[in-house]
Design a protein around this motif. Structure first.
Motif, PDB file in Angstrom:
ATOM      1  N   HIS A   1      -2.223  -0.849  -7.041  1.00 52.16           N
ATOM      2  CA  HIS A   1      -1.043  -0.045  -7.475  1.00 52.16           C
ATOM      3  C   HIS A   1      -0.070   0.539  -6.748  1.00 52.16           C
ATOM      4  O   HIS A   1       0.741   1.492  -6.990  1.00 52.16           O
ATOM      5  CB  HIS A   1      -1.529   0.863  -8.808  1.00 52.16           C
ATOM      6  CG  HIS A   1      -2.485   0.115  -9.804  1.00 52.16           C
ATOM      7  ND1 HIS A   1      -1.827  -0.604 -10.703  1.00 52.16           N
ATOM      8  CD2 HIS A   1      -3.698   0.059  -9.927  1.00 52.16           C
ATOM      9  CE1 HIS A   1      -2.781  -1.020 -11.429  1.00 52.16           C
ATOM     10  NE2 HIS A   1      -3.872  -0.349 -11.064  1.00 52.16           N
ATOM     11  N   LEU A   2      -0.383   0.292  -5.332  1.00 48.87           N
ATOM     12  CA  LEU A   2       0.693   1.101  -4.289  1.00 48.87           C
ATOM     13  C   LEU A   2       1.987   0.515  -4.535  1.00 48.87           C
ATOM     14  O   LEU A   2       2.196  -0.704  -4.791  1.00 48.87           O
ATOM     15  CB  LEU A   2       0.064   0.762  -2.960  1.00 48.87           C
ATOM     16  CG  LEU A   2      -1.179   1.220  -2.448  1.00 48.87           C
ATOM     17  CD1 LEU A   2      -1.640   0.899  -1.390  1.00 48.87           C
ATOM     18  CD2 LEU A   2      -1.300   2.707  -2.583  1.00 48.87           C
ATOM     19  N   THR A   3       2.905   1.311  -4.265  1.00 46.03           N
ATOM     20  CA  THR A   3       4.346   1.005  -4.307  1.00 46.03           C
ATOM     21  C   THR A   3       4.736   0.303  -3.003  1.00 46.03           C
ATOM     22  O   THR A   3       4.058   0.159  -2.181  1.00 46.03           O
ATOM     23  CB  THR A   3       5.275   2.066  -4.490  1.00 46.03           C
ATOM     24  OG1 THR A   3       5.084   2.999  -3.091  1.00 46.03           O
ATOM     25  CG2 THR A   3       4.978   3.120  -5.492  1.00 46.03           C
ATOM     26  N   PRO A   4       5.794  -0.825  -3.343  1.00 49.69           N
ATOM     27  CA  PRO A   4       6.215  -1.402  -2.290  1.00 49.69           C
ATOM     28  C   PRO A   4       6.695  -0.632  -1.038  1.00 49.69           C
ATOM     29  O   PRO A   4       6.432  -1.084   0.076  1.00 49.69           O
ATOM     30  CB  PRO A   4       7.532  -2.387  -2.860  1.00 49.69           C
ATOM     31  CG  PRO A   4       7.224  -2.093  -4.201  1.00 49.69           C
ATOM     32  CD  PRO A   4       6.428  -1.130  -4.378  1.00 49.69           C
ATOM     33  N   GLU A   5       7.423   0.611  -1.165  1.00 52.02           N
ATOM     34  CA  GLU A   5       7.466   1.541  -0.165  1.00 52.02           C
ATOM     35  C   GLU A   5       6.255   1.892   0.590  1.00 52.02           C
ATOM     36  O   GLU A   5       6.412   1.942   1.955  1.00 52.02           O
ATOM     37  CB  GLU A   5       8.373   2.841  -0.651  1.00 52.02           C
ATOM     38  CG  GLU A   5       9.635   2.590  -1.133  1.00 52.02           C
ATOM     39  CD  GLU A   5       9.609   1.834  -2.590  1.00 52.02           C
ATOM     40  OE1 GLU A   5       8.457   1.910  -3.187  1.00 52.02           O
ATOM     41  OE2 GLU A   5      10.579   1.437  -3.104  1.00 52.02           O
ATOM     42  N   ARG A   6       5.219   2.237  -0.028  1.00 52.34           N
ATOM     43  CA  ARG A   6       4.048   2.564   0.571  1.00 52.34           C
ATOM     44  C   ARG A   6       3.258   1.313   1.670  1.00 52.34           C
ATOM     45  O   ARG A   6       2.890   1.607   2.668  1.00 52.34           O
ATOM     46  CB  ARG A   6       2.942   3.239  -0.318  1.00 52.34           C
ATOM     47  CG  ARG A   6       1.444   3.452   0.238  1.00 52.34           C
ATOM     48  CD  ARG A   6       1.562   4.491   1.248  1.00 52.34           C
ATOM     49  NE  ARG A   6       0.371   4.651   1.922  1.00 52.34           N
ATOM     50  CZ  ARG A   6       0.166   5.558   2.950  1.00 52.34           C
ATOM     51  NH1 ARG A   6       1.341   5.940   3.696  1.00 52.34           N
ATOM     52  NH2 ARG A   6      -1.083   5.768   3.322  1.00 52.34           N
ATOM     53  N   ILE A   7       3.257   0.152   0.848  1.00 56.55           N
ATOM     54  CA  ILE A   7       2.890  -0.971   1.654  1.00 56.55           C
ATOM     55  C   ILE A   7       3.740  -1.256   2.938  1.00 56.55           C
ATOM     56  O   ILE A   7       3.340  -1.359   3.805  1.00 56.55           O
ATOM     57  CB  ILE A   7       2.783  -1.941   0.601  1.00 56.55           C
ATOM     58  CG1 ILE A   7       1.866  -1.947  -0.535  1.00 56.55           C
ATOM     59  CG2 ILE A   7       2.590  -3.389   1.110  1.00 56.55           C
ATOM     60  CD1 ILE A   7       1.803  -3.159  -1.517  1.00 56.55           C
ATOM     61  N   ALA A   8       5.137  -1.003   2.625  1.00 55.78           N
ATOM     62  CA  ALA A   8       5.894  -1.326   3.950  1.00 55.78           C
ATOM     63  C   ALA A   8       5.648  -0.114   5.109  1.00 55.78           C
ATOM     64  O   ALA A   8       5.556  -0.485   6.219  1.00 55.78           O
ATOM     65  CB  ALA A   8       7.484  -1.063   3.408  1.00 55.78           C
ATOM     66  N   GLU A   9       5.325   1.216   4.480  1.00 60.65           N
ATOM     67  CA  GLU A   9       4.946   2.191   5.435  1.00 60.65           C
ATOM     68  C   GLU A   9       3.717   1.722   6.056  1.00 60.65           C
ATOM     69  O   GLU A   9       3.504   1.846   7.500  1.00 60.65           O
ATOM     70  CB  GLU A   9       4.936   3.422   4.554  1.00 60.65           C
ATOM     71  CG  GLU A   9       4.595   4.460   5.655  1.00 60.65           C
ATOM     72  CD  GLU A   9       4.316   5.877   4.892  1.00 60.65           C
ATOM     73  OE1 GLU A   9       3.790   6.937   5.527  1.00 60.65           O
ATOM     74  OE2 GLU A   9       4.752   5.772   3.686  1.00 60.65           O
ATOM     75  N   MET A  10       2.685   1.373   5.352  1.00 58.90           N
ATOM     76  CA  MET A  10       1.390   0.821   6.153  1.00 58.90           C
ATOM     77  C   MET A  10       1.489  -0.251   6.971  1.00 58.90           C
ATOM     78  O   MET A  10       0.888  -0.313   8.141  1.00 58.90           O
ATOM     79  CB  MET A  10       0.531   0.579   4.975  1.00 58.90           C
ATOM     80  CG  MET A  10       0.275   1.541   4.013  1.00 58.90           C
ATOM     81  SD  MET A  10      -1.003   1.052   2.778  1.00 58.90           S
ATOM     82  CE  MET A  10      -2.451   0.575   3.616  1.00 58.90           C
ATOM     83  N   LYS A  11       2.624  -1.208   6.889  1.00 58.34           N
ATOM     84  CA  LYS A  11       2.652  -2.466   7.571  1.00 58.34           C
ATOM     85  C   LYS A  11       3.450  -1.907   8.824  1.00 58.34           C
ATOM     86  O   LYS A  11       3.416  -2.230  10.020  1.00 58.34           O
ATOM     87  CB  LYS A  11       3.418  -3.362   6.986  1.00 58.34           C
ATOM     88  CG  LYS A  11       2.810  -4.320   5.950  1.00 58.34           C
ATOM     89  CD  LYS A  11       3.649  -5.203   5.226  1.00 58.34           C
ATOM     90  CE  LYS A  11       2.959  -5.850   4.307  1.00 58.34           C
ATOM     91  NZ  LYS A  11       3.632  -7.231   3.882  1.00 58.34           N
ATOM     92  N   ALA A  12       4.253  -0.880   8.790  1.00 56.00           N
ATOM     93  CA  ALA A  12       5.011  -0.246   9.948  1.00 56.00           C
ATOM     94  C   ALA A  12       4.252   0.516  10.903  1.00 56.00           C
ATOM     95  O   ALA A  12       4.065   0.363  11.968  1.00 56.00           O
ATOM     96  CB  ALA A  12       6.160   0.674   9.273  1.00 56.00           C
ATOM     97  N   MET A  13       3.001   1.197  10.431  1.00 59.12           N
ATOM     98  CA  MET A  13       2.107   1.584  10.992  1.00 59.12           C
ATOM     99  C   MET A  13       1.150   0.914  11.984  1.00 59.12           C
ATOM    100  O   MET A  13       0.944   1.185  13.257  1.00 59.12           O
ATOM    101  CB  MET A  13       1.037   2.512  10.310  1.00 59.12           C
ATOM    102  CG  MET A  13       1.844   3.831   9.365  1.00 59.12           C
ATOM    103  SD  MET A  13       0.424   4.525   8.308  1.00 59.12           S
ATOM    104  CE  MET A  13      -0.642   4.943   9.277  1.00 59.12           C
TER     105      MET A  13
END
Length: 321
Positions: free
Chosen positions: A43-55
């Motif tokens: 249920h993670l938001t797309p913004e959180r997923i994008a942030e994790m990918k950026a990490m």
């Protein structure tokens, strides 16, 4: 010889660079990544997923990610495994020796069985012994590893109940070091039998073919005309020359000692590097896949170099060339 080895080692550098570029870009072309595999259904938001990918640097272009990986690899850092949340070098070190333990025992048994049987089959060509072991060899080559592994489990673990079904040790029991060693040996029996049966047939045929090519040479007939015993002719003259192509197989076996057996380790629940690599594909742990494949590429090149060195040991004439 020293100059030759130095030249071969230097030649490995551009080959490794080329292999790393091809493998990295092929892996990058696979749809999805580790974040998608772990959190696509969350249920993670797309913004959180994008942030994790950026990490993890997954938002950068492929060429930039490769340069970062290559720079870290030159410093001994192969990256971070998202599957185990630890450095890839530590993951490989934790599991590769389990695979090596299985592979080296199976390899020793394979040579101990295949070489004498192959030599004897060549000296008794078309005999009953030769026909029987030819059939056995082709049966071992033809059987799929998963079928043979499951068959061994059913017979010895399920039906007879004399050997453990899977795993590397018995859990929930306190044992002394000697008991632990015995328990480890019991768990090794079935996977070692499976690996040996899968490989010994091809090796036996390889030895047989090499011996057949040698024993029909003129110098073998000359030795026979001198009245030398068959044992001296076969094991002193023929086998020494037949061993020249066999060392190619020995050198080529080096990567197999460390690469693990994907299907066998998975079916027997053996915690080896092959089983981990198979799991990393479904988990999209691409950095671990990259480190594992580069390790195999390095081992293949060292195996080829070992074969060339063994040539000069078996045949001194090669040193003069």
């Amino acid at each position: 010889m020293r100059q030759y080895i130095t030249r071969r080692l230097l030649l490995m550098i551009p080959i490794l660079i080329g292999v790393s570029i091809i493998v990295f870009f092929l892996i990058a072309a696979i749809p999805g990544d580790a974040i998608d595999a772990q959190y696509a259904q969350s249920h993670l938001t797309p913004e959180r997923i994008a942030e994790m990918k950026a990490m993890l640097g997954l938002d950068k272009p492929v060429w930039e990610r490769y340069l970062i990986w290559a720079g870290n690899a030159l410093r001994g850092n192969l990256g971070y495994s998202t599957q185990y949340n630890m450095p890839i070098a530590m993951v490989i070190h934790s599991f590769i020796w389990n695979s090596f333990l299985l592979a080296i025992v199976a390899f020793i048994l394979e040579l101990a069985i295949a070489i004498p049987v192959g030599v004897f089959s060549a000296t008794k060509v078309h005999s009953t012994f030769d026909v029987i072991f030819t059939v056995v060899a082709f049966a071992g080559i033809s059987l799929p590893s998963f079928f043979l592994a499951l068959l061994l489990q059913k017979v010895f673990s399920v039906d007879l109940g004399c050997l453990p079904l899977d795993g590397m040790s018995t859990v929930g029991i306190t044992m002394t070091p000697i008991q632990q060693l015995g328990d480890l040996c019991l768990h090794m029996i079935l996977p070692v039998i499976c690996l040996t049966m899968m490989q010994v047939g091809g090796t036996m045929r390889y030895v047989r073919t090499s011996m057949l090519e040698v024993i029909h040479q003129d110098y073998i007939r000359t030795a026979q005309s001198k009245g030398l015993s068959e044992r001296v002719i076969i094991y002193k003259h023929a086998l020494r020359n037949a061993a020249i192509p066999i060392v190619t197989f020995v050198g080529g076996a080096l990567p197999g000692l460390f690469s693990g057996a994907l299907i066998t380790e998975t079916i027997f629940g053996w915690p080896g590097i092959g089983k981990i690599f198979l799991a990393s594909i479904s988990q999209r742990d691409y950095m671990f896949m990259m480190g594992y494949i580069m390790l195999l590429a390095l081992l293949v090149m060292f195996g080829n170099l070992l074969s060339d060195i063994l040539y000069s040991v078996v045949d001194p004439r090669i040193r003069l060339k």
